[in-house]
Design an enzyme around this catalytic site. Sequence first.
Site, short mmCIF file in Angstrom:
data_model
loop_
_atom_site.label_atom_id
_atom_site.label_comp_id
_atom_site.label_asym_id
_atom_site.label_seq_id
_atom_site.Cartn_x
_atom_site.Cartn_y
_atom_site.Cartn_z
CE LYS A 68 -3.69 0.29 2.58
NZ LYS A 68 -4.87 0.54 1.75
CG HIS A 117 -10.84 -13.44 6.95
ND1 HIS A 117 -9.80 -14.33 6.95
CD2 HIS A 117 -10.71 -12.69 5.83
CE1 HIS A 117 -9.07 -14.12 5.86
NE2 HIS A 117 -9.59 -13.13 5.17
CD GLU A 154 -6.39 -1.98 3.88
OE1 GLU A 154 -5.95 -2.99 3.33
OE2 GLU A 154 -7.13 -1.17 3.33
CG ASP A 160 -15.13 -11.27 6.60
OD1 ASP A 160 -14.63 -12.20 7.25
OD2 ASP A 160 -15.87 -11.44 5.61
CG HIS A 207 -3.49 -14.04 -2.50
ND1 HIS A 207 -4.51 -13.15 -2.69
CD2 HIS A 207 -3.32 -14.11 -1.16
CE1 HIS A 207 -4.93 -12.69 -1.54
NE2 HIS A 207 -4.22 -13.27 -0.59
N1 GLN Z 1 -15.79 -13.14 3.56
C1 GLN Z 1 -15.01 -12.51 2.57
C2 GLN Z 1 -14.73 -13.47 1.43
O1 GLN Z 1 -14.58 -14.62 1.65
C3 GLN Z 1 -13.69 -12.02 3.12
C4 GLN Z 1 -12.83 -11.41 2.06
C5 GLN Z 1 -11.63 -10.66 2.56
O2 GLN Z 1 -11.21 -10.81 3.67
N2 GLN Z 1 -11.03 -9.84 1.74
O3 GLN Z 1 -14.64 -13.10 0.29
ZN ZN Z 2 -8.98 -12.21 3.49
#
Ligand code: GLN
Ligand code: ZN
Length: 767
Positions: A116, A648, A612, A606, A701
């Site tokens: 970033k 998350h 960040e 989430d 990723h």
């Molecule tokens: N629940 C979201 C997903 O699975 C979380 C995405 C994220 O943390 N960027 O897409």
């Molecule tokens: Zn994520």
Amino acid sequence: MGEAPIGSIDRLRTAVLGFPRFGPDRELKFALEGHWRGEIDEAALQVTARRIRAHNRGLAAAAQIDVFAVNDFSLTDHVLDTALMVGAVRRPVPGLAGEFALSRGDAAHRPLEMTKWFDTNYHYLVPVLDPHAGFALDPSKPLAELRDAGEGARPVILGPFSLLRLSKSADPAAVEPLELLPDLVRAYADLLRHLAYAGAEAVQIDEPCLVLDLTRRERESALRALGELAGAAAGLPVTLATYFGGLGALLEPVLGVGLAEVHLDLVRAPEQLETALRVCADTGVRLSLGVVDGRNVWATDPGRALPLIDAAVRALGPERVTVASSCSLLHVPYSAARETGLDPEVRGWLAFGIEKMAELTTLARAAVVTGAERESVIAAMAGAAVARRASALTNRPDVRARVAAIAPDDLRRPTPVAERAVIQHAALGLPELPTTTIGSFPQTPEIREARRRHREGELSEGRYRDLIAGHIVGAVAWQERAGLDVLVHGEPERNDMVQYFAEQLDGFAVTEHGWVQSYGSRGVKPPILFGDVARRGPMTVLWWRIAQSATAKPVKGMLTGPVTILRWSFVRDDQPESDSAWQVALAIRDEVWDLQAAGAGIIQIDEAAFREGVPLRRSERDAYFAWATAAFRLCSGGVSDHTQIHSHMCYSEFNEIIEHIAALDADVISIEASRSGMELLDAFERFDYPAAIGPGLYDIHSPRVPDAQEMEDLLRLAEERIPRERLWVNPDCGLKTRRWQEVEPAIAAMVEAARRRRSAVPEGAVR
Ligand code: GLN
Ligand code: ZN
């Protein structure tokens, strides 16, 4: 007003530090992607790039901007461009293909790491410097863009100190990047000579790193470098641009190094002005006042900007004052006027790139007149500011009363997390090492098509609901077959984890064309949080119900937390961010309650952007963590002990903030971990994290599909650091960007890895 107008000039000088590169209709994105697919050649790509630059210059000219940045454009990234220009990194293959190999990788080369750009949502490429290679200047890019642009154009160059501070060394044990500064400054001195020779009338050197927390050594090297650049400028006026914060202790010395002009971000750090004016009064230094916010979308309040400009004109005289955007306008979209779908009341409060340039000219004109004349110049701007302050949309008594009534108990779960774990274990009946996913499943063309047709009115509400329900039921059936323990509905109805909620909340607007570059050809369209926030009704309960009624296994409710919703939106600047956070958190809290009432035993909130969101300067961090953790706790506080709250977070730099993550008081967190090989779990040796944790085993990723053995090994490493009864098994992040061909075998292997570890004797256990 007793003072006489400043008769000699009809307005102050105006400057824009940089402008969006995407083009008004994301022309750059489509040209880049067309080129990468082999549909258009390099020449055609360059034609589009030149057109965008010419278009931008035309906009600046129409707005009567005096000084307009060139070389702010890039086909990849301005940090990479600068590193290439000074020979700090080399193309692995010649030409533009070599630049793309660095920015996005190719068959033979891994791309540079991306991270970033300060606290923006733009990502730059991190140059890796070969400390033994030396520098070699190639000024062709800024020279070509200067030649294209003609008069009034001021090349902008990322400064040598920031370039090194943002880079990594290929051999950090031998040489730190900063040690290369004296060498690098020689390349920059050379560049200044080239620019002057090519007819540049001025140059803008950006040193945003000067606003960070710096060590004494860093400060000293930076000042020395600036002094040398000032000395090497040989008649070419250098504007040193600083932004994203104040210079702090560096302010006085920076003003004294002998540069022609210094630009200050007076939106983020207006307190700098007083010192700057005192120091500059008896020198020849010009000041560029960043009074129009380049980071946000609000029309400037002249009542805030003009007093700063007036003070500067009084102290320095009109000739030494420039009115400017606080930073490059890269971080805002092109045109607010174009957003005809927005409530006209809200649209009147907005200023994107084009409107911000007009504001600069208005302020520059207002600054040299007084009384009724001034009032008429700023009438429209002042009117917008007053209207926004007084609007019913920004002052909802019902919302304000609820926020005022938040009690400390609302932020607390009365039973400690360890005791809750016992209760939830009994209630949920999950196996050891429970398996789950993060929420989203592949966003297939059919899913996108269904959402598009619904948006455009081609699908009735009922038909759309049936289509999405079909995807949800299919996803549930697949998860049962895969043997997962805690299921998700798969998020087929969500375009984006923030926009989905913004569209359903009062106080948020979503734009049609408001794209901002994120990196390369990728853009984001942040929602605009303009008013007091309230939930109109349940936002996710229907989809959760559809999923849960298709299975006997628990389905997680799936929400986005307040910090992430704020960080990925343009937020209000007329109240502290924490006030907006309370409002958003109350809306999410209502959703949590509704999910719980519907029968959800597990709810995930989430907070992907929690890390960040941490402010750039250390001194501001405690305040951030205080409101950010409290806002999360407001969402989940008050739920039953039986309800398991998950969160998350998608990053792996964990160590410095683990205490704050614990303070969220979630029952389970899932985090990205696979690439670090569970190293991030070392934080748990230092800190006794009390709750359960799911370190990601599958790197989502990458298109690569890991096998069961690999994930079993990672899980074993995790068990060395976290007691097995507190470990969950999940991927690194949501699966929406992957294809089912990858997801199916990867999740099967993940479930198999968990199964194998369950039957293995835990390390140190006695049987
Ligand atoms: N629940 C979201 C997903 O699975 C979380 C995405 C994220 O943390 N960027 O897409
Ligand atoms: Zn994520």
